[in-house]
Design an enzyme around this catalytic site. Sequence first.
Site, PDB file in Angstrom:
ATOM      1  N   GLU A   1       1.048  -5.266  -0.957  1.00  0.00           N
ATOM      2  CA  GLU A   1       1.657  -6.131   0.070  1.00  0.00           C
ATOM      3  C   GLU A   1       2.871  -5.449   0.699  1.00  0.00           C
ATOM      4  O   GLU A   1       3.099  -5.553   1.903  1.00  0.00           O
ATOM      5  CB  GLU A   1       2.022  -7.499  -0.510  1.00  0.00           C
ATOM      6  CG  GLU A   1       0.865  -8.265  -1.156  1.00  0.00           C
ATOM      7  CD  GLU A   1      -0.434  -8.290  -0.341  1.00  0.00           C
ATOM      8  OE1 GLU A   1      -0.372  -8.187   0.897  1.00  0.00           O
ATOM      9  OE2 GLU A   1      -1.514  -8.402  -0.952  1.00  0.00           O
TER      10      GLU A   1
ATOM     11  N   TYR B   1     -11.290  -1.972   2.783  1.00  0.00           N
ATOM     12  CA  TYR B   1     -10.305  -1.589   1.779  1.00  0.00           C
ATOM     13  C   TYR B   1     -10.632  -0.236   1.148  1.00  0.00           C
ATOM     14  O   TYR B   1      -9.814   0.678   1.132  1.00  0.00           O
ATOM     15  CB  TYR B   1     -10.266  -2.621   0.650  1.00  0.00           C
ATOM     16  CG  TYR B   1      -9.605  -3.932   0.993  1.00  0.00           C
ATOM     17  CD1 TYR B   1      -8.268  -4.147   0.716  1.00  0.00           C
ATOM     18  CD2 TYR B   1     -10.328  -4.969   1.569  1.00  0.00           C
ATOM     19  CE1 TYR B   1      -7.652  -5.351   0.997  1.00  0.00           C
ATOM     20  CE2 TYR B   1      -9.723  -6.185   1.861  1.00  0.00           C
ATOM     21  CZ  TYR B   1      -8.384  -6.369   1.571  1.00  0.00           C
ATOM     22  OH  TYR B   1      -7.791  -7.564   1.864  1.00  0.00           O
TER      23      TYR B   1
HETATM   24  N1  BES Z   1      -3.894  -9.237   4.061  1.00  0.00           N
HETATM   25  C1  BES Z   1      -4.618  -9.343   2.856  1.00  0.00           C
HETATM   26  C2  BES Z   1      -5.195 -10.707   2.613  1.00  0.00           C
HETATM   27  C3  BES Z   1      -6.118 -11.211   3.705  1.00  0.00           C
HETATM   28  C4  BES Z   1      -6.973 -10.368   4.380  1.00  0.00           C
HETATM   29  C5  BES Z   1      -6.116 -12.546   4.015  1.00  0.00           C
HETATM   30  C6  BES Z   1      -7.797 -10.861   5.379  1.00  0.00           C
HETATM   31  C7  BES Z   1      -6.949 -13.050   5.003  1.00  0.00           C
HETATM   32  C8  BES Z   1      -7.792 -12.202   5.688  1.00  0.00           C
HETATM   33  C9  BES Z   1      -3.792  -8.943   1.648  1.00  0.00           C
HETATM   34  O1  BES Z   1      -2.921  -7.895   1.899  1.00  0.00           O
HETATM   35  C10 BES Z   1      -4.752  -8.435   0.603  1.00  0.00           C
HETATM   36  O2  BES Z   1      -5.421  -7.489   0.872  1.00  0.00           O
HETATM   37  N2  BES Z   1      -4.788  -9.079  -0.560  1.00  0.00           N
HETATM   38  C11 BES Z   1      -5.658  -8.704  -1.650  1.00  0.00           C
HETATM   39  C12 BES Z   1      -4.899  -7.935  -2.680  1.00  0.00           C
HETATM   40  C13 BES Z   1      -5.043  -6.478  -2.672  1.00  0.00           C
HETATM   41  C14 BES Z   1      -4.355  -5.852  -3.858  1.00  0.00           C
HETATM   42  C15 BES Z   1      -6.392  -5.910  -2.447  1.00  0.00           C
HETATM   43  C16 BES Z   1      -6.156  -9.951  -2.321  1.00  0.00           C
HETATM   44  O3  BES Z   1      -5.703 -11.038  -1.934  1.00  0.00           O
HETATM   45  O4  BES Z   1      -6.968  -9.876  -3.210  1.00  0.00           O
HETATM   46 ZN    ZN Z   2      -3.995  -6.116   2.248  1.00  0.00          ZN
END
Ligand code: BES
Ligand code: ZN
Length: 620
Positions: free
Chosen positions: A309, A395
């Site tokens: 984050e 990702y």
């Molecule tokens: N920005 C994302 C969460 C997100 C993405 C919300 C698309 C809605 C739409 C956040 O930064 C994220 O990627 N969170 C991941 C954690 C990460 C360590 C891979 C999660 O929530 O699992």
């Molecule tokens: Zn993210």
Amino acid sequence: MPRLLLLCLLLPLSVLAASDRAGDEHSYAEPDKVVVRDLGLSLVLDFDQRVLRGHADLHLTWKDPEHRRLWLDTRDLVIEKVLGKRRDSGWYRLRWKLEPADPVLGSKLAIELRQPYETVRIRYRTSPSASGLQWLTPEMTRGGRLPFMFSQSQAIHARSWVPLQDTPSVRYTYSARVRTDPRVMVLMSADNPPNEPRDGDYVFRMSQPIPSYLMAIAAGDLVFGAISERSGVWAEPAMLDAALAEFADSERMIQAAEQLYGPYRWGRYDLLILPPSFPFGGMENPRLSFITPTVIVGDRSLVSLIAHELAHSWSGNLVTNASWKDIWLNEGFTNYVEGRISEALYGEEAARMEVVINETSLHQELEHIPPPLQALVLPRLTGMDPDEALTDVAYVKGHWFLRFLEQRFGRELFDPFLRSWFDRHAFQSVSSEDFIAYLERELLPRKPGAVRSKELAAWLQGPGIPRNAPRTHSERLDAASRQLKRWLAGRTPAAELDTAGWVTQQWLHFLDGLPARLEVEQMAELDAAFRWTGTPNGEIAMRWYPRAVRSGYFEARPAMAAFLTTVGRRKLILPIYEALAETPEGLAFAREVLAKARPGYHPLTTASVEAVLEKAAEGG
Ligand code: BES
Ligand code: ZN
């Protein structure tokens, strides 16, 4: 995730074939005609009615002064009045129309103007079922004393609590005044002075232009604890000490990122610990990342979430994907930066373990992702909810592609290149085409022949993972795999495996290597040795319970049901519901659990779980 397949089958082929990627298909706004440059909110946060109500002042820049309409995005908003104002003149009532709702996009708010007003004021209120807000009763909080609410705007849910141009291609500054119950603290993705008195009347200013999906608000019994001069934690009183201990490395993480990619530009960096119903692991709301409590496990083993984050402060918040089909520019870059922060703080082996675990998850997911959605550069996603189009491809393949470039060019060239990408596009929204052009101009010429254009095309436009992708090995994970093999081959009982000193990631890798279905006796043996049923670690739970379901290991059911009713993080619970949905008996059990869990779930979580169960019921 099989539901993706379904969605893709619903996409007309012409959409997948379309080569035109310009614009944002998830917004009604016309940013080439007019843009919001500043937003002023004045809201009452009403816990009894579960609504936000007040007005939004949109300060506009007209790019086409002849244009006489303003199209905004809304979802389930009640619009009460629309006014326009030019410089020092008074307010004029404007004609407006709320179009019927599109299931993905919501309702277009079409405002007619006689002249290009500088400010448009919209009086409105939200719906109690706003997709971007969750309202919790006091009983649903840790302290049980005060109610709680929070927003989750990404990808297109800001429109459910503010009428705006809900596209990441538009950036604006904002101010807000929020009034509520005087016992409740309110925070936003803006300045949150640590010593703000709790009086129910709060003022915020975000003076750096951000896209709408980074608008955020939260309210509850929240107290602050400092980690460093510029970083700290907001949490319910009962959670604060545990959170401060778990996330004590946040300042060191900021410094590691600064070393690589230049100064942290947002002033403070605070973490807000949400209730366990928060539908994500984390959300990079600027100056105030929203964090699930499920990573507070007592041993700091899941803090790469904070690195992630925080990394968005460069990749995403500073340099932003212009539309959701380019989300790899946010999430892939962030996973890469996250890895570099982890490496700086915890060493290469720690970073490698994360990479291997992510790759395992990608390989599993790829089996269910239709090939056009396996490219980094996605086709237009017309008709598709951007949340559903988001997969591990953005990702993990995104991260992998950047490691591929790093490997071919060496860090001495790649690190300054990436830093300059952030610097030169700071506070801008960018597309894949922008990145490719920048790559061709700034990196490729520095080492001619280091990559072939065919290789780039395979990463960017092709499905799957190119064959010559860099390979990652982790000694610790290999050791875990060796123990797993011994057990699977029946050579060593679980209790006698050499697991001394294992870190969480080794356990996760061990679990990932287990077959989807085991003998009940095998499940019982593992459980007796490692006590996974009832684990407080959600990453273990999301791997263990689906296997318990598929193996008919009913002993896990009560603890699993308890997990599903307390935790609302989608990534952790959807795999369990998916496993349950595979049999009629499991489906019935899943429905029972959902009925109990529903009052505590976030609207996004409920929608995702329902989609899984409905699809199973249809026999899909
Ligand atoms: N920005 C994302 C969460 C997100 C993405 C919300 C698309 C809605 C739409 C956040 O930064 C994220 O990627 N969170 C991941 C954690 C990460 C360590 C891979 C999660 O929530 O699992
Ligand atoms: Zn993210």
